[in-house]
Design an enzyme around this catalytic site. Sequence first.
Site, PDB file in Angstrom:
ATOM      1  NE  ARG A   1      -3.619  -2.328   2.335  1.00  0.00           N
ATOM      2  CZ  ARG A   1      -4.742  -2.809   3.270  1.00  0.00           C
ATOM      3  NH1 ARG A   1      -4.870  -1.975   4.040  1.00  0.00           N
ATOM      4  NH2 ARG A   1      -5.236  -3.767   3.313  1.00  0.00           N
TER       5      ARG A   1
ATOM      6  NE  ARG B   1      -1.329   5.276   8.630  1.00  0.00           N
ATOM      7  CZ  ARG B   1      -2.695   4.775   8.652  1.00  0.00           C
ATOM      8  NH1 ARG B   1      -3.000   4.182   7.101  1.00  0.00           N
ATOM      9  NH2 ARG B   1      -3.635   4.711   9.267  1.00  0.00           N
TER      10      ARG B   1
ATOM     11  CD  GLU C   1      -8.932  -1.029  10.683  1.00  0.00           C
ATOM     12  OE1 GLU C   1      -8.742   0.250  10.878  1.00  0.00           O
ATOM     13  OE2 GLU C   1      -9.011  -1.564   9.551  1.00  0.00           O
TER      14      GLU C   1
ATOM     15  CB  SER D   1     -11.385  -4.323   8.200  1.00  0.00           C
ATOM     16  OG  SER D   1     -12.074  -3.304   8.024  1.00  0.00           O
TER      17      SER D   1
ATOM     18  NE  ARG E   1      -1.959  -0.945  11.865  1.00  0.00           N
ATOM     19  CZ  ARG E   1      -3.025  -0.376  11.160  1.00  0.00           C
ATOM     20  NH1 ARG E   1      -4.172  -0.851  11.217  1.00  0.00           N
ATOM     21  NH2 ARG E   1      -2.782   0.672  10.235  1.00  0.00           N
TER      22      ARG E   1
END
Length: 424
Positions: A263, A278, A350, A353, A392
Amino acid sequence: MHDIRMVREQSAALRDGMQRRGMLEQLEPVIARLESLDRERRQTIQTVEERKAARNAASQEVGRKKKAGEDASELQAQTRALGEEIARLEATLSDTEAAIQKGLYEIPNVTLAEVPAGDESNNTVVRSWGTPRATEGVKPHWEVGEALKLIDLPRGAKIAGSGFIVFRGAGARLVRALMNLMLDLHTRDHGYDETWVPVVVNRASMTGTGQLPKFEDDMYGLTDDQGFLIPTAEVPVTNLYRDEILDAAQLPLAMCAYSPCFRREAGAAGKDTRGLLRVHQFDKVELVRYCRPEDGAAQLELLTGHAERILQTLGLPYRVVLLAAGDTGFSSAMTYDLEVFAPGVGKWLEVSSCSVFTDYQARRANIRFRAAPGEKPQHVYTLNGSALAFPRVIAAILEHCQQPDGSVVVPEALRPYVGLDVLR
RNA sequence: GGACAGGUGGCCGAGUGGUUGAAGGCACCGGUCUCGAAAACCGGCGUACCGGCAACGGUACCGUGAGUUCGAAUCUCACCCUGUCCGCCA
């Protein structure tokens, strides 16, 4: 993508859906334009098809005359003129259809009734598991990771760029351990079919799951070829059955896949950029399901439970957040985020999802099933969720399982995979 | 990367530029026959869009896109994919 018929026949529900996302004001012009383009399109189709019928008849007449040895040149000239008119009308039609397509791509999915309206301040914690430990004296994961020589961020930046991680030694083994633990659980206990997919996909696949055309800037594209690095295994896995018709007996279909994810995180500069929170490339095990429309909501609960199971197995405290409409992803109809508590940074992270996309993705990707032999195929419902994203989770482990001396206790379930009880 | 060969309906497989949505076969569905089944025979059997309450009518679709033509599955060009052989390579 919505069906243009949705715009035509259920415009009230569509507008209500956009209202709940807080996007009606922004999208009202798009919807109104779609409604008029739709009328325009059907009008043009009628005209063009009528002309084509006339041309077909005239062409046959030409053929008949020629065969009979008669002169057809005048009729040919007339038909040619007709052909030119058809060409003009078709150009108009294809413009109209392209505009409709573009408009439809701009409208997000309508969320399910149980999704709270409004922006992220309306997100709701629906349940939580475990007890977050006190943040007092817990060092952030990047400090522990560096001290224990598990993570090498400076060298990651040197060889690839900032946001690219290098794991070393027990850190690298931790990555491999997570991959094996997750895949083992999902395939052995949760019934997922293990899948290994390319991390480069074509434009059609990216469009099928909805990354394109809207989010091209978020992805890494190959410069010499027309491929993209996947931002999630959702793309290749969901697209496996693109343009296919499944048997009802194949549903629900459950697939899991490990893959690296890429990403660009364009526009996220300066946000959560420290450590592992991130990054541009990370690993993840992804769950993908296809089901019948009537099973959508139940399947989302099931899939979310599968993702939760990993956190429970690792003993990491987490909470499940039902996203409000305005925070729900573009293609999703309902999303639960799984957030794990990281006491070193004092944040809920997070790590998953989980979403049901209703038939929004399936329509784009043209994934259908036949409920019974002889029946018309209908679109499946697609679901997916990470279970889980590694960095994470690693951050949470390094913080939640941290001891006062800076060492880290390896979660019990992970020990056979890592081969160590404590990282020190 | 190079040279050939090829991409037609769920599958196999015909197809001369002009009633070809497309022969034939298989599969599938219905029927006749049979105590029942098989075989045989008869009939049916694509999808999408537009119009229509409907019956139905129209249009499009033979890998994809563009072109030639009054008219393209059929001719031309580009691209994609598959197969075979050669080269290169982990």
